[in-house]
Design a protein around this motif. Structure first.
Motif, PDB file in Angstrom:
ATOM      1  N   ILE A 174       0.800  -1.121  -0.169  1.00  0.00           N
ATOM      2  CA  ILE A 174      -0.008   0.063  -0.029  1.00  0.00           C
ATOM      3  C   ILE A 174       0.737   1.106   0.052  1.00  0.00           C
ATOM      4  CG2 ILE A 174      -1.880   1.369   1.260  1.00  0.00           C
ATOM      5  CD1 ILE A 174      -2.826  -1.310   2.478  1.00  0.00           C
ATOM      6  N   ALA A 175       0.748   1.997  -0.813  1.00  0.00           N
ATOM      7  CA  ALA A 175       1.346   3.477  -0.990  1.00  0.00           C
ATOM      8  C   ALA A 175       1.042   4.213  -0.086  1.00  0.00           C
ATOM      9  CB  ALA A 175       0.978   4.086  -2.444  1.00  0.00           C
ATOM     10  N   PRO A 176       2.252   5.176   0.425  1.00  0.00           N
ATOM     11  CA  PRO A 176       2.120   5.882   1.798  1.00  0.00           C
ATOM     12  C   PRO A 176       1.221   7.112   1.782  1.00  0.00           C
ATOM     13  CG  PRO A 176       4.233   6.276   0.568  1.00  0.00           C
ATOM     14  CD  PRO A 176       3.543   4.838  -0.193  1.00  0.00           C
ATOM     15  N   GLU A 177       0.726   7.404   0.473  1.00  0.00           N
ATOM     16  CA  GLU A 177      -0.535   8.435   0.364  1.00  0.00           C
ATOM     17  C   GLU A 177      -1.562   7.879   0.969  1.00  0.00           C
ATOM     18  OE1 GLU A 177       0.406   7.059  -3.953  1.00  0.00           O
ATOM     19  OE2 GLU A 177       1.602   7.371  -2.243  1.00  0.00           O
ATOM     20  N   PHE A 178      -1.748   6.759   1.026  1.00  0.00           N
ATOM     21  CA  PHE A 178      -2.986   6.040   1.355  1.00  0.00           C
ATOM     22  C   PHE A 178      -3.371   6.276   3.185  1.00  0.00           C
ATOM     23  CE2 PHE A 178      -3.587   3.417  -2.207  1.00  0.00           C
ATOM     24  CZ  PHE A 178      -4.942   3.273  -2.521  1.00  0.00           C
ATOM     25  N   PHE A 179      -2.301   6.626   3.519  1.00  0.00           N
ATOM     26  CA  PHE A 179      -2.232   6.403   5.363  1.00  0.00           C
ATOM     27  C   PHE A 179      -2.107   7.986   5.431  1.00  0.00           C
ATOM     28  CE2 PHE A 179       0.036   2.417   4.341  1.00  0.00           C
ATOM     29  CZ  PHE A 179      -0.836   1.727   4.835  1.00  0.00           C
ATOM     30  N   GLY A 184       0.940  13.119  -0.715  1.00  0.00           N
ATOM     31  CA  GLY A 184       0.391  13.206  -1.867  1.00  0.00           C
ATOM     32  C   GLY A 184      -0.944  12.665  -2.075  1.00  0.00           C
ATOM     33  N   GLU A 185      -1.642  12.653  -3.161  1.00  0.00           N
ATOM     34  CA  GLU A 185      -2.844  12.446  -3.452  1.00  0.00           C
ATOM     35  C   GLU A 185      -2.859  10.880  -4.143  1.00  0.00           C
ATOM     36  OE1 GLU A 185      -5.219  14.111  -2.854  1.00  0.00           O
ATOM     37  OE2 GLU A 185      -4.557  16.168  -2.681  1.00  0.00           O
ATOM     38  N   PRO A 295       3.809   9.591   9.619  1.00  0.00           N
ATOM     39  CA  PRO A 295       3.067  10.867   9.349  1.00  0.00           C
ATOM     40  C   PRO A 295       3.390  11.798  10.680  1.00  0.00           C
ATOM     41  CG  PRO A 295       1.406   9.259   9.054  1.00  0.00           C
ATOM     42  CD  PRO A 295       2.715   8.441   9.641  1.00  0.00           C
ATOM     43  N   PRO A 296       3.600  13.101  10.480  1.00  0.00           N
ATOM     44  CA  PRO A 296       4.189  14.028  11.419  1.00  0.00           C
ATOM     45  C   PRO A 296       3.149  13.954  12.683  1.00  0.00           C
ATOM     46  CG  PRO A 296       4.448  15.027   9.424  1.00  0.00           C
ATOM     47  CD  PRO A 296       3.407  13.598   9.022  1.00  0.00           C
TER      48      PRO A 296
END
Length: 300
Positions: A174-179, A184-185, A295-296
């Motif tokens: 799963i790409a990081p943008e999902f989390f 990114g989008e 994520p920060p």
């Protein structure tokens, strides 16, 4: 069709797959979805998505059954099953054949062309959202077909950026943008990330995540791959027989690492991936080191 579900081919979270035969003798794979799969969204998704496709690297849906809570999908039968049987060392200990470099390369190109078609070639563009070795099927000649469109999403128009609640896919792909949207989008580049992870697994002969391992940079699979690329070390020593094999593995490594860049805008399109794979090794630039972070967090 299946002789009362006599010959079971496999099982997953979706249900079971059985071998069957049509009246004309044509062998088929019948995927029976679990009755616990909600209101049938996954079933409708798969039928709606795959019925719009026609490509040599996409598995063919021959029909479906829908009666009350009972749902089944009838696919062309793929004698060699899924890719996962042929790439992990643990499966080779069970007697499955290890594929040579050239065959692995052809499979990588086939999956890339299938995804390029889904993203660019369909009248209605499709995001797959579950690219992994388990969903890549192989015929008797190890020709590649993408399967399992239960998590796919159809999107109209030129843009593929979509709004989505929650992650779709399988852990490790799963790409990081999902989390976190900080990365990114969610878009067609999310499939590119999953493809990249799969390619690196094909080269490394191991799964990209280990639930028993600590979450450190030493155990993060892409770091392990990148380190060997930097040191010019081989990942798949057993299947490298000559200089040509070595070049194929290095090319696939570079392409895979480009595909898993954290920022989606730094990942190539699948069309570009096909060009990179079919181009010379000398024309490829080594990508930046993969980076992954949580994520920060807000200060306490």
């Amino acid at each position: 069709m299946t002789c009362s579900f006599k010959d079971k081919l496999g099982q997953g979270g979706y249900g079971c797959v059985y071998k069957g035969k049509l009246p004309d003798g044509c062998p088929v794979a019948v995927k029976v979805l679990s009755e616990s799969k909600g209101n049938g969204d996954e079933f409708i998704n798969e039928v709606a998505s795959i019925s719009r496709t026609s490509h040599v690297n996409i598995v063919t849906l021959l029909g479906f059954c829908f009666k009350g809570s009972k749902r089944a999908l009838v696919y062309e039968f793929m004698p060699n099953g899924s890719l996962e049987k042929f790439i992990y060392e643990e499966n080779q200990l069970k007697g499955h054949t290890q594929l040579d470099c050239e065959r692995l390369f052809k499979i990588a190109v086939g999956v890339a062309k299938g995804l390029e078609y889904l993203h660019q070639g369909c009248n209605t563009r499709i995001l797959h959202f579950d690219i992994k070795p388990h969903n890549i099927l192989l015929d008797e000649d190890f020709f590649t077909k993408i399967s399992d469109f239960g998590l796919s999403k159809i999107y109209p128009g030129k843009e593929s950026i979509i709004s989505m609640l929650g992650a779709r896919g399988t852990a490790g792909y799963i790409a990081p943008e999902f989390f976190s949207r900080n990365f990114g989008e969610v878009s067609h580049k999310s499939d590119v990330y999953s493809y990249g992870m799969m390619i690196l697994e094909m080269i490394g002969g191991r799964k990209n995540f280990n639930v028993k391992a600590d979450c450190t940079s030493e155990t993060y699979f892409p770091y392990w791959v990148y380190k060997r690329l930097e040191l010019n070390e081989e990942l798949a020593l057993k299947i490298i027989r000559n200089k040509g094999d070595k070049e194929i593995m290095r090319k696939m490594t570079i392409v895979g690492l480009w595909c898993i860049q954290t920022d989606p805008s730094n990942r190539p399109t699948m069309g570009r991936v096909v060009v990179m794979l079919e181009d010379s090794l000398e024309s490829l630039q080594v990508p930046p080191k993969p980076f992954l972070s949580s994520p920060p967090r807000s200060p306490a």
